[in-house]
Design an enzyme around this catalytic site. Structure first.
Site, PDB file in Angstrom:
ATOM      1  N   HIS A  21       0.885  -1.192   0.000  1.00  0.00           N
ATOM      2  CA  HIS A  21       0.000   0.000   0.000  1.00  0.00           C
ATOM      3  C   HIS A  21       0.912   1.229   0.000  1.00  0.00           C
ATOM      4  CE1 HIS A  21      -3.545   2.310   0.606  1.00  0.00           C
ATOM      5  NE2 HIS A  21      -3.888   1.968   1.828  1.00  0.00           N
TER       6      HIS A  21
ATOM      7  N   HIS B  68      -1.527  -2.306  -9.793  1.00  0.00           N
ATOM      8  CA  HIS B  68      -2.537  -1.764  -8.889  1.00  0.00           C
ATOM      9  C   HIS B  68      -3.732  -2.694  -8.877  1.00  0.00           C
ATOM     10  CE1 HIS B  68      -5.342   1.020  -7.005  1.00  0.00           C
ATOM     11  NE2 HIS B  68      -4.276   1.658  -6.580  1.00  0.00           N
TER      12      HIS B  68
ATOM     13  N   ASP C  29       2.872   5.662  -6.654  1.00  0.00           N
ATOM     14  CA  ASP C  29       4.033   5.603  -5.765  1.00  0.00           C
ATOM     15  C   ASP C  29       5.346   5.647  -6.519  1.00  0.00           C
ATOM     16  OD1 ASP C  29       2.721   5.554  -3.334  1.00  0.00           O
ATOM     17  OD2 ASP C  29       2.239   3.443  -3.548  1.00  0.00           O
TER      18      ASP C  29
HETATM   19  N1  CMC Z   1       6.003  -6.879 -10.111  1.00  0.00           N
HETATM   20  C1  CMC Z   1       5.933  -8.081 -10.701  1.00  0.00           C
HETATM   21  N2  CMC Z   1       4.813  -8.802 -10.852  1.00  0.00           N
HETATM   22  C2  CMC Z   1       3.680  -8.264 -10.368  1.00  0.00           C
HETATM   23  C3  CMC Z   1       3.655  -7.014  -9.729  1.00  0.00           C
HETATM   24  C4  CMC Z   1       4.872  -6.295  -9.613  1.00  0.00           C
HETATM   25  N3  CMC Z   1       4.900  -5.101  -9.031  1.00  0.00           N
HETATM   26  N4  CMC Z   1       2.396  -6.725  -9.335  1.00  0.00           N
HETATM   27  C5  CMC Z   1       1.630  -7.780  -9.705  1.00  0.00           C
HETATM   28  N5  CMC Z   1       2.422  -8.706 -10.341  1.00  0.00           N
HETATM   29  C6  CMC Z   1       1.953  -9.946 -10.976  1.00  0.00           C
HETATM   30  C7  CMC Z   1       1.618 -11.021  -9.960  1.00  0.00           C
HETATM   31  O1  CMC Z   1       2.735 -11.841  -9.695  1.00  0.00           O
HETATM   32  C8  CMC Z   1       0.511 -11.762 -10.668  1.00  0.00           C
HETATM   33  O2  CMC Z   1       1.110 -12.571 -11.682  1.00  0.00           O
HETATM   34  P1  CMC Z   1       0.456 -14.007 -12.075  1.00  0.00           P
HETATM   35  O3  CMC Z   1      -0.914 -13.693 -12.599  1.00  0.00           O
HETATM   36  O4  CMC Z   1       1.388 -14.561 -13.083  1.00  0.00           O
HETATM   37  O5  CMC Z   1       0.421 -14.794 -10.797  1.00  0.00           O
HETATM   38  C9  CMC Z   1      -0.260 -10.648 -11.381  1.00  0.00           C
HETATM   39  O6  CMC Z   1       0.716  -9.635 -11.638  1.00  0.00           O
HETATM   40  C10 CMC Z   1      -1.432 -10.080 -10.589  1.00  0.00           C
HETATM   41  O7  CMC Z   1      -0.931  -9.673  -9.311  1.00  0.00           O
HETATM   42  P2  CMC Z   1      -1.774  -9.720  -7.965  1.00  0.00           P
HETATM   43  O8  CMC Z   1      -0.830  -9.826  -6.817  1.00  0.00           O
HETATM   44  O9  CMC Z   1      -2.873 -10.720  -8.076  1.00  0.00           O
HETATM   45  O10 CMC Z   1      -2.434  -8.280  -7.993  1.00  0.00           O
HETATM   46  P3  CMC Z   1      -3.130  -7.562  -6.763  1.00  0.00           P
HETATM   47  O11 CMC Z   1      -4.214  -6.740  -7.330  1.00  0.00           O
HETATM   48  O12 CMC Z   1      -3.475  -8.508  -5.668  1.00  0.00           O
HETATM   49  O13 CMC Z   1      -1.956  -6.620  -6.172  1.00  0.00           O
HETATM   50  C11 CMC Z   1      -0.514  -4.773  -5.856  1.00  0.00           C
HETATM   51  C12 CMC Z   1      -1.846  -5.265  -6.452  1.00  0.00           C
HETATM   52  C13 CMC Z   1      -0.459  -3.244  -5.960  1.00  0.00           C
HETATM   53  C14 CMC Z   1      -0.442  -5.151  -4.367  1.00  0.00           C
HETATM   54  C15 CMC Z   1       0.654  -5.424  -6.646  1.00  0.00           C
HETATM   55  O14 CMC Z   1       0.606  -5.042  -8.010  1.00  0.00           O
HETATM   56  C16 CMC Z   1       2.016  -5.083  -6.048  1.00  0.00           C
HETATM   57  O15 CMC Z   1       2.467  -5.754  -5.105  1.00  0.00           O
HETATM   58  N6  CMC Z   1       2.699  -3.993  -6.562  1.00  0.00           N
HETATM   59  C17 CMC Z   1       3.925  -3.542  -5.979  1.00  0.00           C
HETATM   60  C18 CMC Z   1       3.614  -2.718  -4.736  1.00  0.00           C
HETATM   61  C19 CMC Z   1       3.076  -1.342  -5.075  1.00  0.00           C
HETATM   62  O16 CMC Z   1       3.600  -0.642  -5.951  1.00  0.00           O
HETATM   63  N7  CMC Z   1       2.025  -0.933  -4.335  1.00  0.00           N
HETATM   64  C20 CMC Z   1       1.426   0.406  -4.473  1.00  0.00           C
HETATM   65  C21 CMC Z   1       0.020   0.380  -4.964  1.00  0.00           C
HETATM   66  S1  CMC Z   1      -0.555   2.004  -5.475  1.00  0.00           S
HETATM   67  C22 CMC Z   1      -0.694   2.933  -4.048  1.00  0.00           C
HETATM   68  C23 CMC Z   1      -1.695   2.450  -3.057  1.00  0.00           C
HETATM   69  O17 CMC Z   1      -2.868   2.273  -3.412  1.00  0.00           O
HETATM   70  O18 CMC Z   1      -1.319   2.268  -1.899  1.00  0.00           O
END
Ligand code: CMC
Length: 434
Positions: free
Chosen positions: A266, A307, A365
């Site tokens: 987050h 996201h 971010d």
């Molecule tokens: N780098 C590499 N792979 C990723 C990333 C990333 N940053 N984010 C998602 N993926 C992949 C993930 O491994 C999955 O792949 P597969 O379908 O092959 O298993 C796919 O993309 C979908 O990911 P998810 O974890 O199911 O997506 P989610 O909606 O649960 O998570 C997230 C969203 C923001 C937590 C995630 O994208 C992440 O961890 N990003 C990095 C942390 C980040 O930048 N967070 C800030 C968010 S914006 C500000 C806020 O709202 O706080």
């Protein structure tokens, strides 16, 4: 509300269930599953990907189209024409202020910037090397011990006073946190400065010399606050609502929001972006880290990418990307090594099929981290800045919940533990018991 109904049949249940469907003004309709429990089933949605937890009239997001509206106004228009305190007013009161309302609101905020002097003593209980977010969780929660005069949550006037206090005092507390960890004296707020200028002054000024706030940096800071002001039912806002649903006081609820925001998935991501860029260290190593992010067996993720809701682009990131260019140019920092790594990383990831297929774009971010670094804000303060900007969103959602009829939030579970069994006395337990 509409006459639409959803019908649900469940194997093993004789009756067909009719569930009401409600339409909002924008976005997907919702199926009301509140009465399912009487049929002996719960819904199951870990991560709440398909669950609307409340009704709200504050912020609307269409993640597929990259739309973010506050009280109906697009974020791009607010970022271009408005400023943070005006957006605070808009979020809190539902409409843009007229000239008189604007002046009154800004004057109220200006007149609440100081914190009770006893709070200074409170800071001294923390280690100097404490993480600023740890200090913020503590001191914001502790405000409830200072403002007994207005914590009757059933009184709208009290709720609005608490909102004013929080918006006004967050920059002061955030800057105090920084000063404390640096071992420098706290700077009192200066009420002749505007919100963002005052924050930069309290952060970077010192009592020994005059500090002149750069208008370009103040404008960038204000935009960062504005772009973080609210974001619908995200993890920290939902935390604030859940805590608030118990009747807890607003300062305690916001402190819970700060704790939830701290996590790297987050708000903690902006700090994690800079740590990641430092770990990459050199442009020649970018490919290696991109390969690691794509490797299923490696927990490493590219921080600042992806996201939960935006699957096209993050409109806040588009505005901040422009702001980042402006700030870097103004400061003559286009060639900063970490910022060059960030630019290359962004380009590579945007062209890579792994990121394209999964719709992983740079998020807010990614760019806020770049701007904050350029402004000179230390990495450990990045998430504090996010918390400062988001405070208005948290308190407005809390106020909206309390203003309407609400019940304590109490999710259920799919239990997968032991069935009932009898207690085993010590002498009868196996020595190999796990
Ligand atoms: N780098 C590499 N792979 C990723 C990333 C990333 N940053 N984010 C998602 N993926 C992949 C993930 O491994 C999955 O792949 P597969 O379908 O092959 O298993 C796919 O993309 C979908 O990911 P998810 O974890 O199911 O997506 P989610 O909606 O649960 O998570 C997230 C969203 C923001 C937590 C995630 O994208 C992440 O961890 N990003 C990095 C942390 C980040 O930048 N967070 C800030 C968010 S914006 C500000 C806020 O709202 O706080």
């Amino acid at each position: 509300m509409t006459d639409r109904k959803a019908t649900l049949t469940i194997d093993g249940l004789d009756e067909t269930l009719e569930l009401p469907v409600y339409e909002g003004t924008l976005g997907p309709a919702v199926v009301d599953v509140g009465n399912l429990v009487s049929s002996g089933v719960f819904t199951y949605d870990p991560g709440f990907t398909s669950t609307a937890s409340c009704e709200s009239a504050i912020t609307y997001i269409d993640g597929g189209k990259g739309v973010l509206l506050h009280r109906g106004y697009p974020i791009e228009q607010l970022a271009e024409h408005s400023h943070y305190l005006e957006v605070c007013y808009l979020l809190l009161h539902g409409e843009l202020p007229n000239a008189e309302q604007s002046e009154n609101f800004e004057s109220i905020i200006r007149n609440h910037t100081m914190v009770n002097d006893q709070v200074n003593t409170f800071f001294r209980g923390f280690r100097r090397d404490a993480h600023p977010m740890a200090i913020m969780c503590g001191v914001v929660g502790a405000l409830s011990a200072f403002y007994h005069d207005a914590t009757d949550i059933s009184d709208l006037e009290h709720r609005v006073i608490s909102a004013h206090r929080l918006v006004a005092k967050m920059p002061t507390l955030a800057a105090m946190t920084y000063k404390y960890t640096k071992g420098q004296p706290f700077m009192y707020p200066r009420n002749d400065l505007d919100y963002a200028e005052n924050f930069l002054y309290m952060m970077f000024g010192n009592p020994c010399e005059e500090y002149k706030v750069s208008p370009v940096l103040a404008r960038a800071m204000d935009r960062i606050f504005l772009l973080h002001a609210d974001h619908e039912q995200n993890a920290s806002t939902s935390t604030v609502r859940l805590a608030g649903s118990t009747g807890a006081n607003p300062f305690a609820c916001i402190s819970a929001g700060i704790a939830a925001l701290w996590g790297p998935s987050h708000g903690g991501a902006n700090e994690a972006v800079l740590s990641m860029l430092s770990r990459i260290g050199d442009e020649s190593r970018i490919e290696e880290f991109v390969a690691r992010a794509k490797d299923k067996d490696d927990p490493f993720r590219l921080m600042g990418f992806g996201h939960r809701v935006y699957k096209n682009f993050d409109p806040r990131a588009t505005v901040l990307k422009e702001a980042a260019d402006e700030v870097l140019q103004e400061l003559g920092m286009e060639n900063d090594p970490l910022l060059r790594i960030a630019r290359r990383l962004e380009k590579i990831a945007l062209e890579d099929s792994y990121f394209i297929e999964r719709k992983l774009y740079p998020n807010v971010d990614f760019y806020s981290g770049i701007i904050l670094k350029a402004i000179g804000i230390p990495t450990s303060m990045f998430t504090v800045i996010f918390a400062l900007g988001r405070t208005i969103g948290w308190i407005v959602h809390w106020n909206e919940m309390i203003s309407n009829s609400y019940r304590i939030g109490r999710p259920r579970q799919l239990y997968i533990g032991h069935k009932q069994r009898d207690y085993v006395k010590m002498e009868d337990r196996s020595t190999t018991n796990a």
